[in-house]
Write an enzyme that holds these catalytic residues in place. Structure first.
Site, PDB file in Angstrom:
ATOM      1  N   LYS A 198     -54.566  29.968   1.707  1.00  0.00           N
ATOM      2  CA  LYS A 198     -53.290  29.269   1.586  1.00  0.00           C
ATOM      3  C   LYS A 198     -52.768  29.392   0.153  1.00  0.00           C
ATOM      4  O   LYS A 198     -53.448  29.003  -0.797  1.00  0.00           O
ATOM      5  CB  LYS A 198     -53.471  27.803   1.966  1.00  0.00           C
ATOM      6  CG  LYS A 198     -53.959  27.612   3.400  1.00  0.00           C
ATOM      7  CD  LYS A 198     -54.299  26.174   3.717  1.00  0.00           C
ATOM      8  CE  LYS A 198     -55.500  25.678   2.936  1.00  0.00           C
ATOM      9  NZ  LYS A 198     -55.979  24.354   3.391  1.00  0.00           N
ATOM     10  N   THR A 243     -46.359  16.636   0.736  1.00  0.00           N
ATOM     11  CA  THR A 243     -47.369  17.639   1.088  1.00  0.00           C
ATOM     12  C   THR A 243     -48.711  17.009   1.428  1.00  0.00           C
ATOM     13  O   THR A 243     -49.719  17.708   1.511  1.00  0.00           O
ATOM     14  CB  THR A 243     -47.555  18.627  -0.073  1.00  0.00           C
ATOM     15  OG1 THR A 243     -47.889  17.894  -1.266  1.00  0.00           O
ATOM     16  CG2 THR A 243     -46.287  19.432  -0.319  1.00  0.00           C
ATOM     17  N   GLY A 245     -51.724  15.988   3.328  1.00  0.00           N
ATOM     18  CA  GLY A 245     -52.318  16.404   4.594  1.00  0.00           C
ATOM     19  C   GLY A 245     -51.916  17.786   5.053  1.00  0.00           C
ATOM     20  O   GLY A 245     -52.163  18.164   6.199  1.00  0.00           O
ATOM     21  N   THR A 246     -51.318  18.578   4.160  1.00  0.00           N
ATOM     22  CA  THR A 246     -50.863  19.917   4.550  1.00  0.00           C
ATOM     23  C   THR A 246     -52.025  20.796   5.016  1.00  0.00           C
ATOM     24  O   THR A 246     -51.932  21.477   6.040  1.00  0.00           O
ATOM     25  CB  THR A 246     -50.147  20.598   3.365  1.00  0.00           C
ATOM     26  OG1 THR A 246     -49.074  19.767   2.935  1.00  0.00           O
ATOM     27  CG2 THR A 246     -49.601  21.946   3.779  1.00  0.00           C
ATOM     28  N   GLY A 247     -53.122  20.790   4.251  1.00  0.00           N
ATOM     29  CA  GLY A 247     -54.261  21.628   4.607  1.00  0.00           C
ATOM     30  C   GLY A 247     -54.898  21.222   5.913  1.00  0.00           C
ATOM     31  O   GLY A 247     -55.222  22.072   6.763  1.00  0.00           O
ATOM     32  N   CYS A 248     -55.069  19.914   6.112  1.00  0.00           N
ATOM     33  CA  CYS A 248     -55.625  19.410   7.383  1.00  0.00           C
ATOM     34  C   CYS A 248     -54.747  19.838   8.548  1.00  0.00           C
ATOM     35  O   CYS A 248     -55.235  20.295   9.589  1.00  0.00           O
ATOM     36  CB  CYS A 248     -55.699  17.885   7.361  1.00  0.00           C
ATOM     37  SG  CYS A 248     -56.595  17.167   5.995  1.00  0.00           S
TER      38      CYS A 248
END
Length: 522
Positions: A198, A243, A245-248
Site C-alpha cells: 500500500k 483515514t 482503519g484504511t488498512g483494515c
C-alpha cells in the site's frame, strides 16, 4: 465508482454459496473505525458472512489509543477452534495480533487446519501513531506467518520493518513506483504468494516520482506483486484526515472478494476502488483521523421486505397528509350518518367519473408492465373496478340518480386534478411510479371503509345510517381483494428500489394524496 461485476453478489440472491465466509482474527476498536468493527462493516457491505476471534480490546478513538487489553492466548485459540468446528471459513483475515504468543499460536493453528487463504494485514502501528505490535513480535510475524500467507497487505513503514532483518540495515524509503515494486518483490521472498504494498505513505507527482511538498501530491500507487506478475493500481491523491482503519478495510475487502471466488488481481483492484471511495465519502466523524464510509456502495432500504406500504404511511412527512385524507370531515360525516344527502349524491356522481379514469390508469399500468404477471394484475384490478362501477350504478339509482345524469355531469375540477395527475405520472414515469400515484385512493378507500365499518363504531351501523350499505362496499371481499392485489404489486417491486427512488416515490404519493383529498366530497 466502477466496481467489478463479480465483486458483489446480487442483492436478491438467497443462495448462501454466493456469500463468502470470512474469519477475522484481530483486535477490537472501541471507536468503530478500525479493527474488527471496520472489518465486519466491510464484509457486510460485500454481502459476506463475518466470524471473529478477538485478540485484544483497545480503548481508542480518532485521536489515539488510550489502552490495550490483551485477550489470553488460550481463549483466542478457543474462538478460532469454535469457528472451524461449525462454520468453516473460506478465507481468514488477520489484523492486530498483539503479541508473539498469539502469533505463534495462530501460525500453528492455521497450519493444523491447512489454511490456504490467509490475508495478512501486518498491523504494527495505528493511524494515530500508537504501537500495536511489540518489536520482538515482528520476527515471529515474518518467520511463522508470512510463509503461510496468501496475500500480505503492508503499508510502506510495515514493509520496511518486515524487511529489516536482524543485524542488517533497513531498506531505503521508496522514491518511485519502481521502488514500491522492488519492495514488493523483496517481501515476496519471505514466503507469501502475493504482496499488496500500500503506497499511501508515499504520494507521487504526476511524473511518478515521490512528491516533496503538499502541492506536488497528485497520485497514489498500490502495487500487487505475484511470482510472475506485478500490477500497479493508480489512484488520485486525496487530501484528507479521514483515514482511520484504511488498512483494515482494504485487507477485509480483499478477503471478501477472495471468499467469493474472485481472482487475486481483480479482488485487489476492486478492494482498492472500494476503499478509495470509502475515504472520499467519509462521514467526517471525530476530532482526529476520522473513519471511512464503509457502506458507500451498498444501498440499504429503510423498510423490511414486504413492508414498503407500512413504511410509506408511517413516514413523518406522509403520516399527517394521510391522516387528513382518511379522516376527511366528509368521510367522518358519512360514518356517523350526518352527511347531507345532496352532498353525498354529488359525491356519487363524481366518484363514478373518477372510477372511469382509475380504470384507465390501471389499464395503462398493464401496458407499461414488464412481466405477464403484472399485466394480469393490472387487468385484475380493472375487473374489480368494473364490478364496483356496476354496484355504484345500482346504488346511485336508489338515490334517484340515473346513469344518463351521471354521464352528462361535468367532472369536478378536484377530480380532474387528481386523475390527470395520475395519468400524467403514468405517461411520464415508470410502472412503479404509476402504481404509487394510484395508491392514495386504492389504499385510502380500503382504510376508510375498514375504519368506518369497525365494529366499535356504532354510529356507522345504526339502522338509520343511509350510508351504511355504501361503506360496506369498501369492506366487501371484491374490494378487499383489489387492495390486496395492488399492495402486493407495490411490495414485490419495492424490494428493487434504491434510496433515491424511494424518495421520489414518496413525493409522488404525498402529492397524489393531497390531490385525492381535495377530490373527496368535491
Amino acid at each position: 465508482m466502477s466496481m467489478s461485476n463479480t465483486q458483489l453478489p446480487p442483492a436478491s440472491s438467497h443462495n448462501p454459496e454466493l456469500r463468502g465466509r470470512v474469519l477475522l482474527v484481530a483486535g477490537s476498536d472501541s471507536s468503530g473505525g478500525a479493527g474488527l468493527e471496520a472489518d465486519q462493516k466491510v464484509l457486510a457491505a460485500h454481502g459476506c458472512y463475518a466470524m471473529t476471534a478477538t485478540t485484544a480490546l483497545t480503548a481508542q478513538n480518532t485521536l489515539g489509543v488510550d489502552d490495550i487489553h490483551h485477550v489470553p492466548v488460550d481463549f483466542v485459540k478457543k474462538q478460532i477452534d469454535a469457528v472451524f468446528k461449525d462454520i468453516k471459513p473460506d478465507v481468514i483475515k488477520t489484523g492486530m495480533l498483539a503479541s508473539p504468543e498469539i502469533i505463534g499460536m495462530v501460525a500453528k493453528t492455521f497450519a493444523d487446519y491447512n489454511v490456504n487463504r490467509l490475508v495478512l494485514d501486518p498491523v504494527m502501528v495505528a493511524t494515530t501513531g500508537a504501537k500495536l505490535l511489540p518489536s520482538e513480535a515482528v520476527d515471529d510475524l515474518r518467520e511463522l506467518l508470512l510463509p503461510q500467507t496468501f496475500i500480505v497487505t503492508p503499508n510502506i513503514p510495515e514493509a520496511l520493518q518486515l524487511l529489516t532483518l536482524p543485524g542488517k540495515e533497513p531498506p531505503a524509503e521508496p522514491t518511485s513506483v519502481d521502488d514500491l515494486e522492488d519492495l514488493g518483490r523483496r517481501l515476496l521472498e519471505l514466503g507469501p504468494e502475493w504482496v499488496l504494498l500500500k503506497g499511501g505513505h508515499t504520494p507521487f507527482k504526476a511524473d511518478g516520482t515521490a512528491a516533496q511538498t503538499e502541492d506536488e501530491r497528485e497520485l497514489m500507487y498500490d502495487v500487487l506483486v505475484g511470482t510472475d506478475s506485478a500490477t500497479r493500481i493508480k489512484g488520485a491523491y486525496q487530501k484528507t484526515k479521514n483515514t482511520h482503519g484504511t488498512g483494515c478495510s482494504l485487507a477485509s475487502a480483499v478477503a471478501a472478494n477472495l471468499s467469493m471466488g474472485v481472482e487475486p488481481v481483480q479482488a485487489v483492484k476492486a478492494a482498492c476502488a472500494y476503499v478509495e471511495a470509502a475515504i472520499r465519502l467519509a462521514p467526517g466523524y471525530g476530532e482526529g483521523n476520522g473513519p471511512l464510509n464503509h457502506f458507500h456502495s451498498m444501498y440499504t432500504l429503510p423498510f423490511a421486505p414486504d413492508r414498503f406500504v407500512d413504511y410509506l404511511l408511517e413516514r413523518p412527512d406522509v403520516a399527517p397528509v394521510w391522516h387528513q385524507f382518511v379522516n376527511h370531515p366528509f368521510v367522518l360525516a358519512m360514518g356517523n350518518g350526518t352527511l347531507p344527502h345532496e352532498s353525498f349524491k354529488n359525491y356519487l356522481i363524481q366518484d363514478y367519473l373518477y372510477l372511469v379514469h382509475f380504470a384507465r390508469a390501471n389499464a395503462l399500468a398493464s401496458y407499461k408492465a414488464k412481466s405477464m404477471e403484472d399485466v394480469a394484475a393490472g387487468a385484475k384490478i380493472v375487473t374489480h373496478i368494473n364490478t364496483e362501477m356496476s354496484l355504484h350504478l345500482d346504488y346511485c339509482a336508489s338515490f334517484g340518480i340515473p346513469k344518463e345524469q351521471i354521464v352528462a355531469t361535468e367532472e369536478h375540477q378536484a377530480c380532474t386534478a387528481y386523475t390527470r395527475y395520475v395519468l400524467d405520472v403514468g405517461m411520464s414515469s415508470d410502472w412503479l411510479a404509476l402504481q404509487v400515484a394510484l395508491g392514495p385512493c386504492l389504499l385510502g378507500y380500503g382504510a376508510i371503509g375498514q375504519a368506518l365499518y369497525d365494529e366499535k363504531n356504532e354510529n356507522t351501523k345504526r339502522e338509520d345510517n343511509t350510508y351504511y350499505k355504501w361503506i360496506c362496499n369498501y369492506v366487501a371481499e371484491d374490494y378487499v381483494e383489489a387492495v390486496r392485489t395492488g399492495r402486493a404489486l407495490l411490495e414485490r417491486h419495492a424490494s428493487g428500489l434504491n434510496l433515491g427512488q424511494v424518495e421520489e416515490l414518496v413525493k409522488i404519493f404525498i402529492h397524489g394524496t393531497k390531490r385525492a383529498r381535495r377530490g373527496v366530497g368535491g
